[in-house]
Design a protein around this motif. Sequence first.
Motif, PDB file in Angstrom:
ATOM      1  N   ARG A 203      34.304  52.493  54.734  1.00 33.39           N
ATOM      2  CA  ARG A 203      33.134  51.672  54.412  1.00 33.39           C
ATOM      3  C   ARG A 203      33.170  51.263  52.939  1.00 33.39           C
ATOM      4  NH1 ARG A 203      29.414  55.166  55.503  1.00 33.39           N
ATOM      5  NH2 ARG A 203      29.358  54.678  57.734  1.00 33.39           N
ATOM      6  N   SER A 204      33.579  52.218  52.091  1.00 33.99           N
ATOM      7  CA  SER A 204      33.640  51.936  50.656  1.00 33.99           C
ATOM      8  C   SER A 204      34.681  50.867  50.358  1.00 33.99           C
ATOM      9  CB  SER A 204      33.956  53.219  49.885  1.00 33.99           C
ATOM     10  OG  SER A 204      34.116  52.953  48.525  1.00 33.99           O
ATOM     11  N   GLU A 205      35.843  50.994  51.025  1.00 35.31           N
ATOM     12  CA  GLU A 205      36.894  50.010  50.801  1.00 35.31           C
ATOM     13  C   GLU A 205      36.493  48.643  51.330  1.00 35.31           C
ATOM     14  OE1 GLU A 205      40.235  51.710  52.663  1.00 35.31           O
ATOM     15  OE2 GLU A 205      40.550  53.259  51.143  1.00 35.31           O
ATOM     16  N   GLY A 206      35.749  48.656  52.448  1.00 28.95           N
ATOM     17  CA  GLY A 206      35.366  47.398  53.062  1.00 28.95           C
ATOM     18  C   GLY A 206      34.229  46.705  52.338  1.00 28.95           C
ATOM     19  N   LEU A 207      33.351  47.454  51.714  1.00 27.91           N
ATOM     20  CA  LEU A 207      32.158  46.866  51.115  1.00 27.91           C
ATOM     21  C   LEU A 207      32.194  46.804  49.599  1.00 27.91           C
ATOM     22  CD1 LEU A 207      29.391  48.494  53.331  1.00 27.91           C
ATOM     23  CD2 LEU A 207      30.515  46.282  53.613  1.00 27.91           C
ATOM     24  N   SER A 208      33.220  47.377  48.979  1.00 25.86           N
ATOM     25  CA  SER A 208      33.279  47.386  47.514  1.00 25.86           C
ATOM     26  C   SER A 208      34.527  46.668  47.036  1.00 25.86           C
ATOM     27  CB  SER A 208      33.263  48.829  46.993  1.00 25.86           C
ATOM     28  OG  SER A 208      32.081  49.475  47.394  1.00 25.86           O
ATOM     29  N   PRO A 209      34.527  45.327  47.025  1.00 29.86           N
ATOM     30  CA  PRO A 209      35.696  44.585  46.550  1.00 29.86           C
ATOM     31  C   PRO A 209      35.882  44.792  45.059  1.00 29.86           C
ATOM     32  CG  PRO A 209      33.839  43.110  46.876  1.00 29.86           C
ATOM     33  CD  PRO A 209      33.414  44.442  47.396  1.00 29.86           C
ATOM     34  N   PRO A 210      37.073  44.503  44.544  1.00 30.43           N
ATOM     35  CA  PRO A 210      37.313  44.635  43.098  1.00 30.43           C
ATOM     36  C   PRO A 210      36.294  43.823  42.304  1.00 30.43           C
ATOM     37  CG  PRO A 210      39.371  44.252  44.268  1.00 30.43           C
ATOM     38  CD  PRO A 210      38.270  44.070  45.271  1.00 30.43           C
ATOM     39  N   GLN A 211      35.837  44.373  41.191  1.00 27.89           N
ATOM     40  CA  GLN A 211      34.814  43.728  40.378  1.00 27.89           C
ATOM     41  C   GLN A 211      35.457  42.899  39.258  1.00 27.89           C
ATOM     42  OE1 GLN A 211      31.428  44.036  41.122  1.00 27.89           O
ATOM     43  NE2 GLN A 211      32.305  44.967  42.965  1.00 27.89           N
ATOM     44  N   ALA A 212      34.780  41.828  38.887  1.00 34.10           N
ATOM     45  CA  ALA A 212      35.246  40.999  37.763  1.00 34.10           C
ATOM     46  C   ALA A 212      35.019  41.748  36.454  1.00 34.10           C
ATOM     47  CB  ALA A 212      34.508  39.667  37.750  1.00 34.10           C
ATOM     48  N   PHE A 213      35.880  41.503  35.483  1.00 28.62           N
ATOM     49  CA  PHE A 213      35.767  42.205  34.202  1.00 28.62           C
ATOM     50  C   PHE A 213      35.715  41.254  33.004  1.00 28.62           C
ATOM     51  CE2 PHE A 213      40.216  41.839  35.313  1.00 28.62           C
ATOM     52  CZ  PHE A 213      40.799  41.346  34.147  1.00 28.62           C
ATOM     53  N   ALA A 214      35.983  39.971  33.258  1.00 31.53           N
ATOM     54  CA  ALA A 214      35.972  39.004  32.153  1.00 31.53           C
ATOM     55  C   ALA A 214      35.571  37.631  32.690  1.00 31.53           C
ATOM     56  CB  ALA A 214      37.337  38.939  31.468  1.00 31.53           C
ATOM     57  N   ARG A 215      35.233  36.719  31.763  1.00 29.95           N
ATOM     58  CA  ARG A 215      34.778  35.380  32.167  1.00 29.95           C
ATOM     59  C   ARG A 215      35.451  34.334  31.279  1.00 29.95           C
ATOM     60  NH1 ARG A 215      30.783  32.169  30.294  1.00 29.95           N
ATOM     61  NH2 ARG A 215      30.008  33.856  28.945  1.00 29.95           N
ATOM     62  N   VAL A 216      35.780  33.176  31.890  1.00 33.04           N
ATOM     63  CA  VAL A 216      36.366  32.062  31.141  1.00 33.04           C
ATOM     64  C   VAL A 216      35.236  31.333  30.420  1.00 33.04           C
ATOM     65  CG1 VAL A 216      37.683  29.919  31.268  1.00 33.04           C
ATOM     66  CG2 VAL A 216      38.252  31.835  32.800  1.00 33.04           C
TER      67      VAL A 216
ATOM     68  N   ILE B 153      37.001  36.615  36.063  1.00 41.00           N
ATOM     69  CA  ILE B 153      38.351  37.107  36.343  1.00 41.00           C
ATOM     70  C   ILE B 153      38.288  38.486  37.006  1.00 41.00           C
ATOM     71  CG2 ILE B 153      40.562  37.759  35.337  1.00 41.00           C
ATOM     72  CD1 ILE B 153      40.020  35.740  33.119  1.00 41.00           C
ATOM     73  N   VAL B 154      38.865  38.549  38.198  1.00 39.44           N
ATOM     74  CA  VAL B 154      38.925  39.813  38.951  1.00 39.44           C
ATOM     75  C   VAL B 154      40.260  40.503  38.715  1.00 39.44           C
ATOM     76  CG1 VAL B 154      38.841  40.840  41.268  1.00 39.44           C
ATOM     77  CG2 VAL B 154      37.357  38.896  40.704  1.00 39.44           C
ATOM     78  N   GLU B 155      41.345  39.712  38.682  1.00 42.56           N
ATOM     79  CA  GLU B 155      42.682  40.243  38.392  1.00 42.56           C
ATOM     80  C   GLU B 155      43.425  39.232  37.516  1.00 42.56           C
ATOM     81  OE1 GLU B 155      43.714  42.962  42.342  1.00 42.56           O
ATOM     82  OE2 GLU B 155      44.515  40.924  42.179  1.00 42.56           O
ATOM     83  N   PHE B 156      44.083  39.747  36.530  1.00 39.21           N
ATOM     84  CA  PHE B 156      44.893  38.897  35.654  1.00 39.21           C
ATOM     85  C   PHE B 156      46.246  39.580  35.520  1.00 39.21           C
ATOM     86  CE2 PHE B 156      46.587  36.834  32.012  1.00 39.21           C
ATOM     87  CZ  PHE B 156      45.958  35.597  31.913  1.00 39.21           C
ATOM     88  N   GLY B 157      47.194  39.172  36.367  1.00 36.63           N
ATOM     89  CA  GLY B 157      48.470  39.883  36.406  1.00 36.63           C
ATOM     90  C   GLY B 157      48.236  41.315  36.850  1.00 36.63           C
ATOM     91  N   SER B 158      48.639  42.255  36.018  1.00 35.92           N
ATOM     92  CA  SER B 158      48.471  43.675  36.333  1.00 35.92           C
ATOM     93  C   SER B 158      47.134  44.241  35.858  1.00 35.92           C
ATOM     94  CB  SER B 158      49.609  44.487  35.708  1.00 35.92           C
ATOM     95  OG  SER B 158      49.605  44.331  34.293  1.00 35.92           O
ATOM     96  N   VAL B 159      46.323  43.404  35.218  1.00 31.28           N
ATOM     97  CA  VAL B 159      45.054  43.883  34.664  1.00 31.28           C
ATOM     98  C   VAL B 159      43.944  43.691  35.696  1.00 31.28           C
ATOM     99  CG1 VAL B 159      43.376  43.682  32.794  1.00 31.28           C
ATOM    100  CG2 VAL B 159      45.809  43.274  32.351  1.00 31.28           C
ATOM    101  N   ASN B 160      43.161  44.758  35.921  1.00 26.72           N
ATOM    102  CA  ASN B 160      42.001  44.663  36.812  1.00 26.72           C
ATOM    103  C   ASN B 160      40.880  45.523  36.248  1.00 26.72           C
ATOM    104  OD1 ASN B 160      42.452  47.430  37.700  1.00 26.72           O
ATOM    105  ND2 ASN B 160      44.133  46.608  38.943  1.00 26.72           N
ATOM    106  N   THR B 161      39.788  45.607  36.979  1.00 26.08           N
ATOM    107  CA  THR B 161      38.612  46.308  36.458  1.00 26.08           C
ATOM    108  C   THR B 161      38.871  47.792  36.220  1.00 26.08           C
ATOM    109  OG1 THR B 161      36.250  46.691  36.843  1.00 26.08           O
ATOM    110  CG2 THR B 161      37.699  46.848  38.758  1.00 26.08           C
ATOM    111  N   HIS B 162      39.892  48.343  36.902  1.00 28.29           N
ATOM    112  CA  HIS B 162      40.163  49.780  36.776  1.00 28.29           C
ATOM    113  C   HIS B 162      40.914  50.122  35.486  1.00 28.29           C
ATOM    114  CE1 HIS B 162      38.625  50.348  40.788  1.00 28.29           C
ATOM    115  NE2 HIS B 162      39.518  49.510  41.286  1.00 28.29           N
ATOM    116  N   ASN B 163      41.728  49.179  35.003  1.00 27.52           N
ATOM    117  CA  ASN B 163      42.509  49.508  33.797  1.00 27.52           C
ATOM    118  C   ASN B 163      42.158  48.624  32.596  1.00 27.52           C
ATOM    119  OD1 ASN B 163      43.741  47.066  34.397  1.00 27.52           O
ATOM    120  ND2 ASN B 163      45.567  47.999  35.309  1.00 27.52           N
TER     121      ASN B 163
END
Length: 223
Positions: free
Chosen positions: A126-139, A159-169
Amino acid sequence: MSEKEGRQSGSSPQASAVTVSDIQELIRRKEEIEAQIKANYDVLESQKGVGMNEPLVDCEGYPRSDVDLYQVRTARHNIVCLQNDHKAVMKQVEEALHQLHARDKEKQARDTAEAREEAMSRDRGRSEGLSPPQAFARVNSISPGSPASIAGLQVDDEIVEFGSVNTHNFQSLQNIGSVVQHSEGKPLNVTVSRRGEKHQLRLVPTRWAGKGLLGCNIVPLQR
């Protein structure tokens, strides 16, 4: 005591997994033995109330004539044998109940563990299905004709993913800058959220007429 009774009193349900019907059969056997013991005590009672220890000879040492000596001796012998059978059956009942209780306890623990694992798995799904990656930056801005503009980036894209960069790192804009510097001339996969919809873009950091390799201004989102 018959051969069947001997098997029942001498064998144990521990040889195989004990069941409720096994215990019921042992209890039925116990009650049957108790009834037989009572019947033999009734025989002794009918013989002048002779018990298990009263002497069967008179004061002069002769066999008593007021009782049926054969019946008394037979009843006493039967009682001794039946009491041994009763003790053995009671031990089997105790062991069978212990085994059944232990198995039920083990099954309960196993069912509880399986239910907990299933619930955790369901929660993870349920967590994986309802919690998509979050955005961390804006243009914040884009220069016309820049690599960012050519890739299709728009102002206010999150921006949700930028290459290897995402909200987790993601820690700072330096993370994006490092990826850009190491990816000059190479396509980067960029995922943005635009008015609630996800868009996959291919951005190639390139030297162009303007400043930098992207031609856009990116700011961190405030949490």
